[in-house]
Write an enzyme that holds these catalytic residues in place. Structure first.
Site, PDB file in Angstrom:
ATOM      1  N   ARG A   1       6.200  -7.486  14.952  1.00  0.00           N
ATOM      2  CA  ARG A   1       4.810  -7.013  14.906  1.00  0.00           C
ATOM      3  C   ARG A   1       3.875  -8.170  15.233  1.00  0.00           C
ATOM      4  NH1 ARG A   1       3.492  -4.440   9.288  1.00  0.00           N
ATOM      5  NH2 ARG A   1       4.821  -2.747  10.007  1.00  0.00           N
TER       6      ARG A   1
ATOM      7  N   CYS B   1       3.816   8.249  11.798  1.00  0.00           N
ATOM      8  CA  CYS B   1       4.402   6.912  11.679  1.00  0.00           C
ATOM      9  C   CYS B   1       5.701   6.859  12.466  1.00  0.00           C
ATOM     10  CB  CYS B   1       4.655   6.588  10.215  1.00  0.00           C
ATOM     11  SG  CYS B   1       6.066   7.501   9.556  1.00  0.00           S
TER      12      CYS B   1
ATOM     13  N   LYS C   1      -4.514  -5.847   2.633  1.00  0.00           N
ATOM     14  CA  LYS C   1      -5.071  -5.383   3.908  1.00  0.00           C
ATOM     15  C   LYS C   1      -6.601  -5.349   3.888  1.00  0.00           C
ATOM     16  CE  LYS C   1      -0.989  -2.707   4.998  1.00  0.00           C
ATOM     17  NZ  LYS C   1      -0.389  -1.384   5.253  1.00  0.00           N
TER      18      LYS C   1
ATOM     19  N   ARG D   1      -2.798  -9.208   5.835  1.00  0.00           N
ATOM     20  CA  ARG D   1      -2.245  -8.724   7.118  1.00  0.00           C
ATOM     21  C   ARG D   1      -3.290  -8.714   8.231  1.00  0.00           C
ATOM     22  NH1 ARG D   1       2.163  -5.277   6.243  1.00  0.00           N
ATOM     23  NH2 ARG D   1       3.439  -6.129   4.577  1.00  0.00           N
TER      24      ARG D   1
ATOM     25  N   LYS E   1       1.630  -7.029  -0.195  1.00  0.00           N
ATOM     26  CA  LYS E   1       0.794  -7.106   1.007  1.00  0.00           C
ATOM     27  C   LYS E   1      -0.680  -6.885   0.664  1.00  0.00           C
ATOM     28  CE  LYS E   1       3.131  -3.536   2.679  1.00  0.00           C
ATOM     29  NZ  LYS E   1       3.590  -2.353   3.412  1.00  0.00           N
TER      30      LYS E   1
ATOM     31  N   CYS F   1      12.994   2.997  11.257  1.00  0.00           N
ATOM     32  CA  CYS F   1      12.505   2.653   9.921  1.00  0.00           C
ATOM     33  C   CYS F   1      13.570   2.919   8.860  1.00  0.00           C
ATOM     34  CB  CYS F   1      11.230   3.433   9.586  1.00  0.00           C
ATOM     35  SG  CYS F   1      10.668   3.016   7.922  1.00  0.00           S
TER      36      CYS F   1
ATOM     37  N   CYS G   1       8.062   9.178   4.997  1.00  0.00           N
ATOM     38  CA  CYS G   1       8.296   8.905   3.577  1.00  0.00           C
ATOM     39  C   CYS G   1       6.934   8.685   2.930  1.00  0.00           C
ATOM     40  CB  CYS G   1       9.219   7.686   3.401  1.00  0.00           C
ATOM     41  SG  CYS G   1       8.369   6.106   3.434  1.00  0.00           S
TER      42      CYS G   1
ATOM     43  N   CYS H   1       2.374   5.181   6.101  1.00  0.00           N
ATOM     44  CA  CYS H   1       1.997   4.300   7.221  1.00  0.00           C
ATOM     45  C   CYS H   1       1.058   4.972   8.217  1.00  0.00           C
ATOM     46  CB  CYS H   1       3.245   3.784   7.917  1.00  0.00           C
ATOM     47  SG  CYS H   1       4.279   2.812   6.814  1.00  0.00           S
TER      48      CYS H   1
HETATM   49 FE1  SRM Z   1       3.854   0.612   6.972  1.00  0.00          FE
HETATM   50  C1  SRM Z   1       6.608  -0.392   5.296  1.00  0.00           C
HETATM   51  C2  SRM Z   1       5.576   0.801   9.822  1.00  0.00           C
HETATM   52  C3  SRM Z   1       0.955   0.871   8.663  1.00  0.00           C
HETATM   53  C4  SRM Z   1       2.247   1.374   4.049  1.00  0.00           C
HETATM   54  N1  SRM Z   1       5.762   0.209   7.479  1.00  0.00           N
HETATM   55  C5  SRM Z   1       6.740  -0.242   6.644  1.00  0.00           C
HETATM   56  C6  SRM Z   1       7.997  -0.615   7.426  1.00  0.00           C
HETATM   57  C7  SRM Z   1       7.922  -2.055   7.760  1.00  0.00           C
HETATM   58  C8  SRM Z   1       9.321  -0.222   6.779  1.00  0.00           C
HETATM   59  C9  SRM Z   1      10.025  -1.212   5.884  1.00  0.00           C
HETATM   60  O1  SRM Z   1       9.421  -1.772   4.969  1.00  0.00           O
HETATM   61  O2  SRM Z   1      11.237  -1.382   6.093  1.00  0.00           O
HETATM   62  C10 SRM Z   1       7.787   0.269   8.686  1.00  0.00           C
HETATM   63  C11 SRM Z   1       8.462  -0.210   9.964  1.00  0.00           C
HETATM   64  C12 SRM Z   1       8.927   0.979  10.758  1.00  0.00           C
HETATM   65  C13 SRM Z   1       9.371   0.649  12.120  1.00  0.00           C
HETATM   66  O3  SRM Z   1      10.527   0.969  12.453  1.00  0.00           O
HETATM   67  O4  SRM Z   1       8.591   0.129  12.893  1.00  0.00           O
HETATM   68  C14 SRM Z   1       6.288   0.427   8.700  1.00  0.00           C
HETATM   69  N2  SRM Z   1       3.361   0.680   8.893  1.00  0.00           N
HETATM   70  C15 SRM Z   1       4.226   0.860   9.928  1.00  0.00           C
HETATM   71  C16 SRM Z   1       3.499   1.162  11.214  1.00  0.00           C
HETATM   72  C17 SRM Z   1       4.169   0.592  12.451  1.00  0.00           C
HETATM   73  C18 SRM Z   1       3.327   2.684  11.320  1.00  0.00           C
HETATM   74  C19 SRM Z   1       2.890   3.205  12.663  1.00  0.00           C
HETATM   75  O5  SRM Z   1       3.554   4.151  13.110  1.00  0.00           O
HETATM   76  O6  SRM Z   1       1.920   2.733  13.243  1.00  0.00           O
HETATM   77  C20 SRM Z   1       2.120   0.555  10.879  1.00  0.00           C
HETATM   78  C21 SRM Z   1       2.031  -0.888  11.242  1.00  0.00           C
HETATM   79  C22 SRM Z   1       0.723  -1.453  10.862  1.00  0.00           C
HETATM   80  C23 SRM Z   1       0.470  -2.843  11.332  1.00  0.00           C
HETATM   81  O7  SRM Z   1       0.289  -3.009  12.527  1.00  0.00           O
HETATM   82  O8  SRM Z   1       0.375  -3.745  10.503  1.00  0.00           O
HETATM   83  C24 SRM Z   1       2.115   0.699   9.368  1.00  0.00           C
HETATM   84  N3  SRM Z   1       1.928   0.955   6.444  1.00  0.00           N
HETATM   85  C25 SRM Z   1       0.897   1.142   7.313  1.00  0.00           C
HETATM   86  C26 SRM Z   1      -0.229   1.708   6.630  1.00  0.00           C
HETATM   87  C27 SRM Z   1      -1.550   2.131   7.271  1.00  0.00           C
HETATM   88  C28 SRM Z   1      -2.584   1.060   7.171  1.00  0.00           C
HETATM   89  O9  SRM Z   1      -2.318  -0.051   6.730  1.00  0.00           O
HETATM   90  O10 SRM Z   1      -3.706   1.352   7.561  1.00  0.00           O
HETATM   91  C29 SRM Z   1       0.149   1.879   5.306  1.00  0.00           C
HETATM   92  C30 SRM Z   1      -0.702   2.541   4.196  1.00  0.00           C
HETATM   93  C31 SRM Z   1      -1.791   1.690   3.701  1.00  0.00           C
HETATM   94  C32 SRM Z   1      -1.293   0.824   2.573  1.00  0.00           C
HETATM   95  O11 SRM Z   1      -0.713  -0.226   2.834  1.00  0.00           O
HETATM   96  O12 SRM Z   1      -1.459   1.230   1.416  1.00  0.00           O
HETATM   97  C33 SRM Z   1       1.502   1.390   5.204  1.00  0.00           C
HETATM   98  N4  SRM Z   1       4.332   0.459   5.000  1.00  0.00           N
HETATM   99  C34 SRM Z   1       3.556   0.888   3.970  1.00  0.00           C
HETATM  100  C35 SRM Z   1       4.300   0.760   2.741  1.00  0.00           C
HETATM  101  C36 SRM Z   1       3.804   1.133   1.323  1.00  0.00           C
HETATM  102  C37 SRM Z   1       3.084  -0.008   0.742  1.00  0.00           C
HETATM  103  C38 SRM Z   1       2.579   0.199  -0.657  1.00  0.00           C
HETATM  104  O13 SRM Z   1       2.475  -0.791  -1.347  1.00  0.00           O
HETATM  105  O14 SRM Z   1       2.222   1.274  -1.066  1.00  0.00           O
HETATM  106  C39 SRM Z   1       5.568   0.250   3.099  1.00  0.00           C
HETATM  107  C40 SRM Z   1       6.747  -0.057   2.160  1.00  0.00           C
HETATM  108  C41 SRM Z   1       6.624  -1.349   1.460  1.00  0.00           C
HETATM  109  O15 SRM Z   1       5.740  -2.156   1.700  1.00  0.00           O
HETATM  110  O16 SRM Z   1       7.481  -1.579   0.615  1.00  0.00           O
HETATM  111  C42 SRM Z   1       5.554   0.087   4.525  1.00  0.00           C
HETATM  112 FE1  SF4 Z   2       8.787   4.197   7.567  1.00  0.00          FE
HETATM  113 FE2  SF4 Z   2       7.789   5.561   5.571  1.00  0.00          FE
HETATM  114 FE3  SF4 Z   2       6.244   3.890   6.923  1.00  0.00          FE
HETATM  115 FE4  SF4 Z   2       7.010   6.100   8.047  1.00  0.00          FE
HETATM  116  S1  SF4 Z   2       5.740   5.973   6.218  1.00  0.00           S
HETATM  117  S2  SF4 Z   2       7.102   4.061   8.999  1.00  0.00           S
HETATM  118  S3  SF4 Z   2       9.022   6.401   7.229  1.00  0.00           S
HETATM  119  S4  SF4 Z   2       7.955   3.300   5.681  1.00  0.00           S
END
Ligand code: SRM
Ligand code: SF4
Length: 571
Positions: A81, A436, A217, A150, A215, A442, A481, A485
């Site tokens: 990323r 997502c 944001k 981030r 993390k 993922c 899930c 995201c």
């Molecule tokens: Fe996310 C984890 C993809 C935006 C909340 N996210 C992941 C991981 C890295 C999975 C992992 O931990 O093994 C995913 C990688 C999947 C892959 O194969 O690429 C993943 N997140 C993404 C992306 C690529 C989704 C997309 O389709 O665009 C986004 C990348 C953003 C970036 O460029 O930095 C992405 N993730 C978000 C957002 C939206 C936002 O930030 O505006 C959220 C919700 C907002 C938030 O953070 O509350 C988000 N991602 C999570 C979470 C839950 C975090 C939590 O504390 O609640 C995880 C899981 C974790 O951190 O343990 C996670």
């Molecule tokens: Fe993966 Fe869940 Fe984030 Fe979708 S919402 S990219 S399934 S961690």
């Protein structure tokens, strides 16, 4: 500075805290394990550290069972990323990302919900070369993931480019100045020699050796567009513009989308506005807010470690008081503002200084060459002649930005030639969709999202068309899930994966991103989803009031109860 009244939760540190502590400022044994040729993977502890360098070890889940049967190790590969504040990329940078995706990735670029590029499918042996090329292009991947601040998002609204340009500069400054200070990244990936004396001299003045509990944001919105979903950020800034001039920012704290199925102690939450600061005070507010989370966040239970839980546990007023105490000055009273949408606005628009901007619809944010749609090639050809910039939006779309009047003809011709689209041929529902990544890369996905939502929308579009709702913008979001995201809890129609083919369905979020949704049906498959929407959408078509958005209608019609705060999301 730790306040004696406020307390961090007690309990043994989580495993990740121990890994960070032993990591020698995020180095671990990454340098050595990346050279190892026996496995395409890396040990779990190093993978935890790897996130802070912008990458995750993944495996191709489509191949998982087959490889297991053949007693082979999983099809390991890395996701990478990029840190690209405000989502702004030059055409030259676009071409580098495009080339790397073809050479070392899986021939696709994912435009993420936080305005940056992700590449998938990079093999271990190609990681260093890829990261080096990204750095040569004046981008990097530092802190794109991990327990740090981030990628900082900002509004990509092309109508007000002068304000956008100013806000973009702030997002860049925040992102740069809040970076970890460790040289681990430069040593591991860019062959920098370690200077004698580190880590004693390397103190991470803001983060400390354990970095943050989770993390963090930050996003900056420019009303009336809430494209970045400012209330979903740990720390959100709302630009206040008076007489065309940026006078400062309202400050909102404590948002986040993630939760765990079946655990009501976890929930999505929206941030709350606590005051106003001047532009020159922005960095101070961000830094001090981060240190509050550093000192009081939950380092024992990771699923309760985000800042939103810290704010809810300590109390908003107490956190505000602590922030002002650390700042040594008080925030002003918040200024009035108004948001009217959180999606993107498509097509050509003319901004200030005579520059043009074309917002394209990129379904699921996936840039690749499809059989009948050469999206990746078309964008490559545009990047070769474009003299403006690209802006990746927080709705996974793309703006070909700052096109001069002279270049517009040439770029329009390429848009036409490759059939690149502002999405007008689709329903407004599809144009307002986000999914997502989920499967196959993922590791946390419980169900499909990016690969399935377009097919589901094909079927929902039939209902939409029958009811004359084709031009009705209804935000629809799916995640594989509950991590959220694609900010599912802010979609007027939301789906969260539960199991293959099964989703929880949510309704009632606000169109401007100011209200969370609520669960409407649990664990349902496509047939039930379509059956539910076949009842609700026709009612919306017939019974809605003038200008009433879908998310507001379902509440007024008694179809779902409003979520008034994240703490009642599950009620
Ligand atoms: Fe996310 C984890 C993809 C935006 C909340 N996210 C992941 C991981 C890295 C999975 C992992 O931990 O093994 C995913 C990688 C999947 C892959 O194969 O690429 C993943 N997140 C993404 C992306 C690529 C989704 C997309 O389709 O665009 C986004 C990348 C953003 C970036 O460029 O930095 C992405 N993730 C978000 C957002 C939206 C936002 O930030 O505006 C959220 C919700 C907002 C938030 O953070 O509350 C988000 N991602 C999570 C979470 C839950 C975090 C939590 O504390 O609640 C995880 C899981 C974790 O951190 O343990 C996670
Ligand atoms: Fe993966 Fe869940 Fe984030 Fe979708 S919402 S990219 S399934 S961690």
């Amino acid at each position: 500075m730790v306040n004696n009244i406020l307390k961090a939760p007690e309990g043994p540190p989580s495993d990740v805290e121990e890994i960070k502590e032993k990591s020698d400022y995020l180095r671990g044994t990454l340098k050595e394990v990346m050279l190892d040729r026996i496995s395409a993977g890396i040990p779990d502890d190093d993978n935890r550290l790897m996130k802070h360098h912008g990458s995750y070890l993944q495996d191709d889940r489509d191949l998982r069972n087959e490889r297991q049967k053949q007693k082979l190790e999983p099809a390991y590969q890395f996701m990478l990323r990029v840190r690209m504040p405000g989502g702004v990329s030059t055409p030259e940078q676009w071409l580098v990302m495009d080339e790397l995706a073809q050479k070392y990735g899986n021939n696709t670029l994912k435009l993420t919900t936080r305005e940056t590029f992700q590449m998938h499918g990079i093999l271990k042996w190609n990681m260093k070369k890829t990261i080096q090329k990204i750095n040569e292009a004046l981008l990097d991947t530092i802190a794109a993931c991990g327990d740090v601040n981030r990628n900082v998002m900002c509004a990509s609204n092309p109508y007000q480019s002068e304000i956008h340009a100013e806000v973009y500069e702030w997002s860049k400054k925040l992102s740069d100045d809040l970076l970890p200070r460790t040289r681990a990244y430069h040593e591991i990936w860019l062959d920098e020699e370690r200077v004698a004396g580190t880590p004693d001299t390397e103190t991470e003045p803001m983060y400390g050796p354990l970095y943050l509990p989770r993390k963090f944001k930050i996003g900056i919105a420019v009303p009336p567009s809430n494209d970045i979903d400012v209330f979903s950020q740990d720390l959100g800034f709302i630009a206040i513009v008076e007489e065309g001039r940026l006078i400062g920012f309202n400050v909102a704290i404590g948002g986040g989308m993630g939760m765990t199925h079946g655990d009501t102690a976890t929930y999505p939450q929206l941030s709350k506005v606590i005051g106003f600061c001047k532009p020159e005070q922005l960095y101070d507010v961000a830094e001090k807010t981060i240190t509050i989370q550093r000192d009081y966040g939950n380092r024992s239970v990771r699923k309760n470690a985000r800042f939103k839980y810290t704010v809810d546990r300590l109390g908003l007023e107490n956190v505000k008081a602590e922030l002002e105490n650390r700042l040594g000055w008080q925030l002003d009273e918040a200024k009035p503002y108004h948001f009217d949408h959180n999606g993107d606005r498509y097509g050509w628009v003319k901004g200030v200084k005579g520059k043009w901007h074309f917002t394209m619809f990129i379904e699921g944010g996936r840039v690749t060459d499809y059989e009948d749609y050469k999206l990746m090639t078309g964008l490559r050809e545009i990047a070769k002649v474009h003299t403006g910039d690209f802006r990746l939006t927080s709705n996974q779309n793309l703006i070909i930005g700052n096109v001069t009047s002279e270049k517009k003809k040439q770029i329009s011709a390429l848009i036409e030639q490759y059939g690149l689209t502002d999405g007008r041929q689709h329903s407004a529902l599809r144009r307002s969709s986000m999914a997502c990544v989920a499967l196959p890369t993922c590791g946390l996905a419980m169900a499909e999202a990016e690969r399935y939502l377009p097919k589901l929308i094909d079927k929902i579009e039939a209902i939409v068309d029958e009811n004359g709702l084709r031009d009705e913008e209804i935000t629809i979001r799916m995640t594989g899930c509950p991590n959220g995201c694609a900010r599912h809890a802010l979609g007027e129609i939301g789906f969260i994966g539960k199991a293959p083919g099964k989703y929880n369905m949510y309704l009632g979020a606000a169109f401007d991103g100011s209200r969370l949704s609520k669960m409407y049906r649990e664990n349902i498959g496509e047939e039930e989803i379509l059956s539910e929407l076949s009842t609700i959408l026709p009612r919306y078509a017939k019974e809605r009031e003038e200008g009433e958005h879908f998310g507001d209608f379902v509440i007024r019609a008694g179809i779902i109860k409003a979520t008034t705060d994240g703490t009642n999301f599950h009620e």
